[in-house]
Structures are given as structure tokens and as C-alpha cells.
Scaffold this active site. Structure first.
Site, PDB file in Angstrom:
ATOM      1  N   PRO A   1       1.007  -1.125   0.038  1.00  0.00           N
ATOM      2  CA  PRO A   1      -0.074  -0.030   0.027  1.00  0.00           C
ATOM      3  C   PRO A   1       0.960   1.402  -0.135  1.00  0.00           C
ATOM      4  O   PRO A   1       0.411   2.255  -0.367  1.00  0.00           O
ATOM      5  CB  PRO A   1      -0.865  -0.067   1.244  1.00  0.00           C
ATOM      6  CG  PRO A   1      -0.252  -1.092   2.255  1.00  0.00           C
ATOM      7  CD  PRO A   1       0.731  -1.909   1.100  1.00  0.00           C
TER       8      PRO A   1
ATOM      9  N   GLU B   1       1.812  -8.061   8.543  1.00  0.00           N
ATOM     10  CA  GLU B   1       2.168  -6.748   8.681  1.00  0.00           C
ATOM     11  C   GLU B   1       2.900  -6.122   7.551  1.00  0.00           C
ATOM     12  O   GLU B   1       3.310  -4.911   7.456  1.00  0.00           O
ATOM     13  CB  GLU B   1       2.867  -6.242   9.984  1.00  0.00           C
ATOM     14  CG  GLU B   1       2.024  -6.353  11.099  1.00  0.00           C
ATOM     15  CD  GLU B   1       0.915  -5.756  11.377  1.00  0.00           C
ATOM     16  OE1 GLU B   1       1.056  -4.437  11.026  1.00  0.00           O
ATOM     17  OE2 GLU B   1      -0.117  -6.212  11.733  1.00  0.00           O
TER      18      GLU B   1
ATOM     19  N   ARG C   1      -4.641  -8.165 -20.643  1.00  0.00           N
ATOM     20  CA  ARG C   1      -5.205  -7.876 -21.867  1.00  0.00           C
ATOM     21  C   ARG C   1      -4.877  -7.053 -22.849  1.00  0.00           C
ATOM     22  O   ARG C   1      -5.285  -6.557 -23.733  1.00  0.00           O
ATOM     23  CB  ARG C   1      -6.808  -7.391 -21.115  1.00  0.00           C
ATOM     24  CG  ARG C   1      -6.329  -6.020 -20.574  1.00  0.00           C
ATOM     25  CD  ARG C   1      -7.663  -5.462 -19.597  1.00  0.00           C
ATOM     26  NE  ARG C   1      -8.743  -5.263 -20.377  1.00  0.00           N
ATOM     27  CZ  ARG C   1      -9.104  -4.119 -21.241  1.00  0.00           C
ATOM     28  NH1 ARG C   1      -7.934  -3.216 -20.934  1.00  0.00           N
ATOM     29  NH2 ARG C   1      -9.949  -3.801 -22.003  1.00  0.00           N
TER      30      ARG C   1
ATOM     31  N   ASP D   1     -10.386   2.309 -24.425  1.00  0.00           N
ATOM     32  CA  ASP D   1     -10.747   2.260 -22.887  1.00  0.00           C
ATOM     33  C   ASP D   1     -10.349   3.285 -22.405  1.00  0.00           C
ATOM     34  O   ASP D   1      -9.359   4.234 -22.652  1.00  0.00           O
ATOM     35  CB  ASP D   1      -9.867   1.141 -22.654  1.00  0.00           C
ATOM     36  CG  ASP D   1     -10.475  -0.401 -22.635  1.00  0.00           C
ATOM     37  OD1 ASP D   1     -11.594  -0.403 -23.151  1.00  0.00           O
ATOM     38  OD2 ASP D   1      -9.598  -1.219 -22.943  1.00  0.00           O
TER      39      ASP D   1
HETATM   40  N1  SAH Z   1       1.425  -2.805   7.471  1.00  0.00           N
HETATM   41  C1  SAH Z   1       1.358  -2.446   6.209  1.00  0.00           C
HETATM   42  C2  SAH Z   1       0.146  -3.245   5.240  1.00  0.00           C
HETATM   43  C3  SAH Z   1       0.319  -4.516   5.335  1.00  0.00           C
HETATM   44  S1  SAH Z   1      -0.923  -5.337   4.450  1.00  0.00           S
HETATM   45  C4  SAH Z   1       1.238  -0.914   5.699  1.00  0.00           C
HETATM   46  O1  SAH Z   1       0.396  -0.382   6.558  1.00  0.00           O
HETATM   47  O2  SAH Z   1       1.794  -0.597   4.711  1.00  0.00           O
HETATM   48  C5  SAH Z   1      -0.149  -6.966   3.816  1.00  0.00           C
HETATM   49  C6  SAH Z   1       0.290  -6.935   2.579  1.00  0.00           C
HETATM   50  O3  SAH Z   1      -0.973  -6.880   1.698  1.00  0.00           O
HETATM   51  C7  SAH Z   1       1.166  -6.049   1.932  1.00  0.00           C
HETATM   52  O4  SAH Z   1       2.568  -6.563   2.568  1.00  0.00           O
HETATM   53  C8  SAH Z   1       1.048  -6.090   0.456  1.00  0.00           C
HETATM   54  O5  SAH Z   1       1.715  -6.907  -0.191  1.00  0.00           O
HETATM   55  C9  SAH Z   1      -0.590  -6.049   0.533  1.00  0.00           C
HETATM   56  N2  SAH Z   1      -1.335  -4.972   0.073  1.00  0.00           N
HETATM   57  C10 SAH Z   1      -2.180  -4.647   1.190  1.00  0.00           C
HETATM   58  N3  SAH Z   1      -2.876  -3.367   0.455  1.00  0.00           N
HETATM   59  C11 SAH Z   1      -2.201  -3.216  -0.546  1.00  0.00           C
HETATM   60  C12 SAH Z   1      -2.512  -2.514  -1.616  1.00  0.00           C
HETATM   61  N4  SAH Z   1      -3.482  -1.181  -1.470  1.00  0.00           N
HETATM   62  N5  SAH Z   1      -1.737  -2.267  -2.849  1.00  0.00           N
HETATM   63  C13 SAH Z   1      -0.989  -3.223  -2.983  1.00  0.00           C
HETATM   64  N6  SAH Z   1      -0.732  -4.394  -1.966  1.00  0.00           N
HETATM   65  C14 SAH Z   1      -1.477  -4.302  -0.718  1.00  0.00           C
END
Ligand code: SAH
Length: 253
Positions: A89, A116, A154, A169
Site C-alpha cells: 500500500p 504486517e 489484456r 478504453d
Molecule cells: N502494514 C502494512 C500493510 C500490510 S498489508 C502497511 O501499513 O503498509 C499486507 C500485505 O498486503 C502487504 O505487504 C501487501 O503485499 C499487500 N497489500 C495490502 N494493501 C495493498 C494495496 N493497497 N496495494 C498493494 N498491496 C497491498
């Protein structure tokens, strides 16, 4: 194109990669998909992939060794990847331009985090980039990996037939797509726009163009600034801006 995904939940990919355009692209060999189980790269009897965070605090962290080893293994067996993507994220927001860029590579590896997240040394040393699919937190990187795979697949030549040209698109040229209608021409009293039934190709073309510009301006004005507009579209933008200015002036009078 080789597309490798590293995950602790390989079965999450079973259904989504069998259906529709993505399923067909894989069947036809346009995408050579390999989903590898991170636990195959552990050394202990319990196949442990996670551990407690240094410094304390809640939750678990994916250990570095299995991820380093999984990517080394993919390098040896599948060749040097053009990108090793860590889903996160905190990454750069994944967009259509990324899908286009990745679709031109021969080999992409995607790492799915869990808990995490992953040990920071994987961010630093293994991943060549970090991508997020939006400003929300998921339980793992599996859906993000599928989102990226689907968006990339795609775009591969031959994946999408004429029935669904990717040329118009949303986002392809920085504009949203125009609205679509199909039969019946009237449904529950709701009519499809006359122009689409008129058979005037030129009018249809102009209507769609105007709709795409209007929609983008109304819904995602920030896209317009970066859009690659032609003269006709720029003229529509000017016209819409003038109409808006007139509304503001009239309200002031
Ligand atoms: N503690 C971290 C979140 C971990 S979520 C933080 O706050 O940054 C667990 C895993 O889910 C992450 O390591 C990632 O691989 C995935 N993930 C969660 N949300 C995501 C998002 N919006 N985009 C891409 N990967 C995501």
C-alpha cells in the site's frame, strides 16, 4: 510473457486465472504464468514464512530468506526478470501506464506480502519497484497481483479480440471511455440516445468524443491536464470551459 507470482496462498489464483480473457491468454500461451508457494523456500520442518517484528508490536512479518530464495530460484529457472514488483500500500499507485510498461517486458515477478508486510530488506534488495492498487489496506498482495496480471494480460497482442478493442478504453489516452448502450433501444421507458441509432457514423463518432471529454471533465478533471488530446477534443474542452465560465458570470449578475 513470463509472469511469476510468489505467495503463501497459491490456490487463491486457481479460479481467477481460469476464466475469461485472462484464462484464454494463459491457455494460448500468451502469458506463461507460474505461481510459486513461498513455503517451498523455507528450511524448517514447520515451513515458517513469518516471524515477530523486531522492536515489538502487533502482528507478524514475512521473513527475508524465503523471499530472497524464491526470487533467486525464479532467476535461475526462468531467467532474469525485467521487474520484481513488491505489492505494497506504500508503493506507487498502479495505473494504466504501468500496465502498458509491464506488458512490454518478457518477464515479471510479483511478490505478495501478508500480515504486517515483508521485511524491509526485501523492499531494499529484491524488489525493483513497489506498486499499490489503491489507498486502502488489504490482507495480502494476492488480489493486487491478480489486478496487475489481468491489466497486463489484456494488453498482450492477441489477448483481446476485435469485440473489445483496448484503443478506446478509459485511461488509454488519458480520457474516460464514452457511455455504451445495447439492445433494446427502449427499456423500462429508458431510451438509448437517438444519435447511436441514427446510423450516422460521423455523428456517432463526434458524440462519443464529446461524451468522453465531458465525462472526464466532470468526473476526473485532473486526468485532462495530462491527456493526449487531439484538436477536436481540445475544442470541446474550450467550449465546455466557456460554457462553465458563462454560468459563473450569469450567476454573478
Ligand atoms: N502494514 C502494512 C500493510 C500490510 S498489508 C502497511 O501499513 O503498509 C499486507 C500485505 O498486503 C502487504 O505487504 C501487501 O503485499 C499487500 N497489500 C495490502 N494493501 C495493498 C494495496 N493497497 N496495494 C498493494 N498491496 C497491498
Amino acid at each position: 510473457m513470463k509472469f511469476d507470482i510468489v505467495t503463501i496462498f497459491p490456490r487463491m489464483f486457481d479460479g481467477p486465472t481460469r476464466e475469461g480473457i485472462l484464462g484464454r491468454a494463459i491457455d494460448r500461451g500468451l502469458v506463461d504464468l507460474r505461481v510459486v508457494d513461498l513455503r517451498d523456500f523455507t528450511q524448517d520442518r514447520h515451513r515458517t514464512v513469518d516471524d515477530v517484528p523486531f522492536g515489538g508490536g502487533p502482528g507478524m512479518v514475512l521473513k527475508p530468506a524465503p523471499l530472497f530464495d524464491a526470487v533467486d530460484h525464479l532467476r535461475q529457472t526462468r531467467g532474469e526478470p525485467g521487474a520484481v514488483i513488491l505489492t505494497s500500500p506504500q508503493g506507487k499507485p498502479f495505473c494504466q501506464a504501468d500496465a502498458v510498461r509491464l506488458s512490454a517486458l518478457d518477464h515479471v515477478v510479483v511478490l505478495c506480502g501478508r500480515y504486517e508486510g515483508v521485511d524491509e530488506r526485501v523492499h531494499d534488495q529484491v524488489a525493483t519497484e513497489e506498486l499499490s492498487i489503491g489507498d486502502y489496506v488489504l490482507t495480502g498482495g494476492e488480489f493486487p497481483a491478480l489486478v496487475m496480471l489481468d491489466a497486463v494480460a489484456r494488453l498482450l497482442p492477441g489477448a483481446v479480440g476485435d469485440e473489445q478493442s483496448v484503443e478506446y478504453d478509459s485511461f488509454t489516452r488519458g480520457l474516460l471511455d464514452y457511455p455504451h448502450y445495447t439492445r433494446p433501444a427502449e427499456y423500462r421507458g429508458l431510451k438509448a440516445p437517438d444519435v447511436l441509432l441514427s446510423g450516422h457514423h460521423e455523428q456517432v463518432r463526434r458524440w462519443r468524443k464529446r461524451q468522453a471529454v465531458e465525462r472526464t471533465m466532470a468526473r476526473r478533471p485532473e486526468l485532462l491536464a495530462a491527456a493526449d488530446l487531439d484538436d477536436e477534443e481540445r475544442a470541446i474542452v474550450r467550449e465546455l470551459l466557456q460554457a462553465r465560465q458563462k454560468e459563473i458570470d450569469d450567476a454573478g449578475d
